[in-house]
Design an enzyme around this catalytic site. Structure first.
Site, PDB file in Angstrom:
ATOM      1  N   HIS A 110       0.821  -1.219   0.000  1.00  0.00           N
ATOM      2  CA  HIS A 110       0.000   0.000   0.000  1.00  0.00           C
ATOM      3  C   HIS A 110       0.850   1.262   0.000  1.00  0.00           C
ATOM      4  CE1 HIS A 110       0.329   0.793   4.438  1.00  0.00           C
ATOM      5  NE2 HIS A 110       0.404  -0.526   4.512  1.00  0.00           N
ATOM      6  N   ASP A 139       6.275   0.889   6.641  1.00  0.00           N
ATOM      7  CA  ASP A 139       4.848   0.593   6.454  1.00  0.00           C
ATOM      8  C   ASP A 139       4.219   1.667   5.570  1.00  0.00           C
ATOM      9  OD1 ASP A 139       2.317  -0.420   6.712  1.00  0.00           O
ATOM     10  OD2 ASP A 139       2.103   0.054   8.826  1.00  0.00           O
ATOM     11  N   GLU A 173      -4.923   1.324   2.741  1.00  0.00           N
ATOM     12  CA  GLU A 173      -4.835   0.184   3.662  1.00  0.00           C
ATOM     13  C   GLU A 173      -4.930   0.623   5.115  1.00  0.00           C
ATOM     14  OE1 GLU A 173      -3.224  -2.865   6.314  1.00  0.00           O
ATOM     15  OE2 GLU A 173      -2.439  -0.857   6.040  1.00  0.00           O
ATOM     16  N   GLU A 174      -4.326   1.775   5.415  1.00  0.00           N
ATOM     17  CA  GLU A 174      -4.270   2.215   6.812  1.00  0.00           C
ATOM     18  C   GLU A 174      -5.638   2.600   7.364  1.00  0.00           C
ATOM     19  OE1 GLU A 174      -1.895   1.645   8.604  1.00  0.00           O
ATOM     20  OE2 GLU A 174      -0.008   1.783   7.515  1.00  0.00           O
ATOM     21  N   GLU A 198       3.660  -6.383   3.485  1.00  0.00           N
ATOM     22  CA  GLU A 198       3.693  -5.535   4.669  1.00  0.00           C
ATOM     23  C   GLU A 198       5.055  -5.752   5.335  1.00  0.00           C
ATOM     24  OE1 GLU A 198       1.687  -3.328   6.013  1.00  0.00           O
ATOM     25  OE2 GLU A 198      -0.236  -3.633   5.005  1.00  0.00           O
ATOM     26  N   HIS A 382       4.325   3.425  12.470  1.00  0.00           N
ATOM     27  CA  HIS A 382       3.239   4.320  12.921  1.00  0.00           C
ATOM     28  C   HIS A 382       3.721   5.261  14.032  1.00  0.00           C
ATOM     29  CE1 HIS A 382      -0.345   1.640  11.422  1.00  0.00           C
ATOM     30  NE2 HIS A 382       0.681   1.635  10.581  1.00  0.00           N
TER      31      HIS A 382
HETATM   32 ZN    ZN Z   1       0.825  -1.442   6.341  1.00  0.00          ZN
END
Ligand code: ZN
Length: 411
Positions: A110, A139, A173-174, A198, A382
């Site tokens: 993603h 990510d 995706e998030e 991922e 994140h």
């Molecule tokens: Zn991800």
């Protein structure tokens, strides 16, 4: 530490026999060389990607990263198609390459990140020893870069033992892939193998065998309004009824679903008996039928009312389905362990994770072999210190490339 030990025991139980046979085989030296020659250029691709901010709500940023991915795919000889996400900003980039073999592969990652626009001012791209930091670098920009360079690497070794390679880069995706999940599910059903990229954990590399699904439970009570001071008995208090229903459903047990009521609203004014009340609950799904089962069980429970003449309805809507690796996927995961063993590296097979991923959409039909977590080793995703480990680039390229070669040659 304890948790790790427990996990090891579970893995040994679940995968015991398979692990024993997953001992080191001969490496593929040409592929390993090709992987090594990709490292520097993969790092530069990753830098390009990180310098394009692309939070899930950042329409212009998502457009720029999609343009970049499209250009890079075309340079690799892929035919590229763009599809508007059915919900939310951004488009889905779909690249396709035709080979001479019989297997159909789908590689996905993603393009969106969890970060707000302007994040690079405080979290710049930077290199420190074996780590490269930056927002979204792991990510999932490491997934996008890994796919581009795996294809380049395989091309350079002259591999064409595939019928089709489809690359899917999605922009949401998030936030649960509301605008791309259905397309991913439909495309995946037309492929033999889906390798989802991922990121991996640094120091605990592995493939995910399951992720939980996420659903929302909504309970709505309809009552009747009246003056709270003059004639409270003429009303039907929806707030009181909702409270009753929350208490009587809080411990509901349904296989494959876990419910927690997390939010409620009722009433418009202090001096009015509330005519309506709503609660929402977080639902985690461990099986595909967990959502419908939970809905049925809740509906059965709420038939017993406390406040007469009130009406309670319950809805469970599934956001992201759960992912459960099929037996065929598990067998291929064991192959992946053997391939990683060729590099003297250990690959864990994780039984479940609280997080959700696009592997769930890809695995929904159960038709393709779907495996998750092929991208780079990383930490701090994140968060403030998101990074990738440089020394994982060659092993991860080798793993995905070798999996494709083996799968391409499989009967
Ligand atoms: Zn991800």
């Amino acid at each position: 530490m304890k948790k790790k030990q427990a996990l090891k025991t579970i893995l040994a139980l679940v995968f015991g026999t398979a692990m024993a046979s997953a001992s080191a085989a001969a490496t593929d030296p040409a592929l390993l060389d090709a992987a090594r020659t990709q490292q520097a250029s993969l790092l530069s691709t990753l830098k390009d990607l990180v310098l394009i901010e692309s939070g899930s709500a950042d329409g212009p940023g998502l457009l720029r990263v999609a343009d970049y991915a499209e250009r890079r795919l075309k340079e690799l000889g892929a035919a590229v198609e763009r599809r508007q996400a059915t919900k939310g900003p951004g488009s889905i980039v779909i690249g396709s390459l035709k080979g001479k073999g019989s297997k159909r592969f789908m590689l996905m990652a993603h393009m969106d990140t969890v970060y707000q626009s302007g994040i690079l001012a405080t979290q710049p791209h930077r290199v420190d020893g074996n780590r490269v930091y930056g927002p979204g670098i792991a990510d999932d920009k490491s997934g996008v870069a890994l796919i581009l360079h795996t294809i380049e690497m395989l091309k350079k070794t002259g591999w064409s033992d595939y019928a089709q390679i489809t690359v899917v880069f999605n922009p949401d995706e998030e936030v649960g892939s509301p605008g791309s999940g259905e397309l991913i599910a439909a495309l995946a059903a037309e492929h033999d193998f889906v390798f989802s990229c991922e990121p991996n954990g640094d120091g605990y590399e592995g493939l995910l065998m399951a992720t939980s699904g996420v659903a929302t439970a909504t309970m709505t009570v309809k009552g009747r309004a009246s003056h709270a001071g003059f004639e409270p008995k003429a009303g039907r208090n929806a707030l009181i009824e909702l409270s009753h229903q929350l208490v009587q459903t809080q411990d509901i047990k349904v296989p494959g679903a876990q419910l927690n009521w997390t939010h409620a609203e009722a009433g418009l004014a202090r001096n009015q008996i509330p005519a309506s009340a709503t609660a929402t609950g977080d639902v985690r799904l461990a099986s595909a039928d967990g959502g419908p089962r939970l809905q049925e069980a809740l509906r059965e429970k709420v038939r017993t009312a406390l406040v007469p003449d009130t009406e309670t309805t319950v809805e469970v809507s599934v956001g992201t389905p759960p992912f459960i690796a099929t037996d065929a996927a598990r067998a291929w995961a064991v192959r992946a362990q053997a391939i990683y063993g060729e590099l003297d590296r250990k690959l864990n097979l994780y039984p479940a994770s609280g997080g959700a991923s696009d592997a769930a959409w890809a695995g929904r039909s159960g038709k393709a072999v779907v495996l998750e977590c092929f991208a780079l080793s990383s930490g701090g995703t994140h968060g403030k210190n998101e990074y990738i480990a440089i020394d994982s680039i060659v092993p991860r390229l080798y793993l995905l490339g070798r999996m494709m070669k083996e799968a391409g040659a499989a009967k």
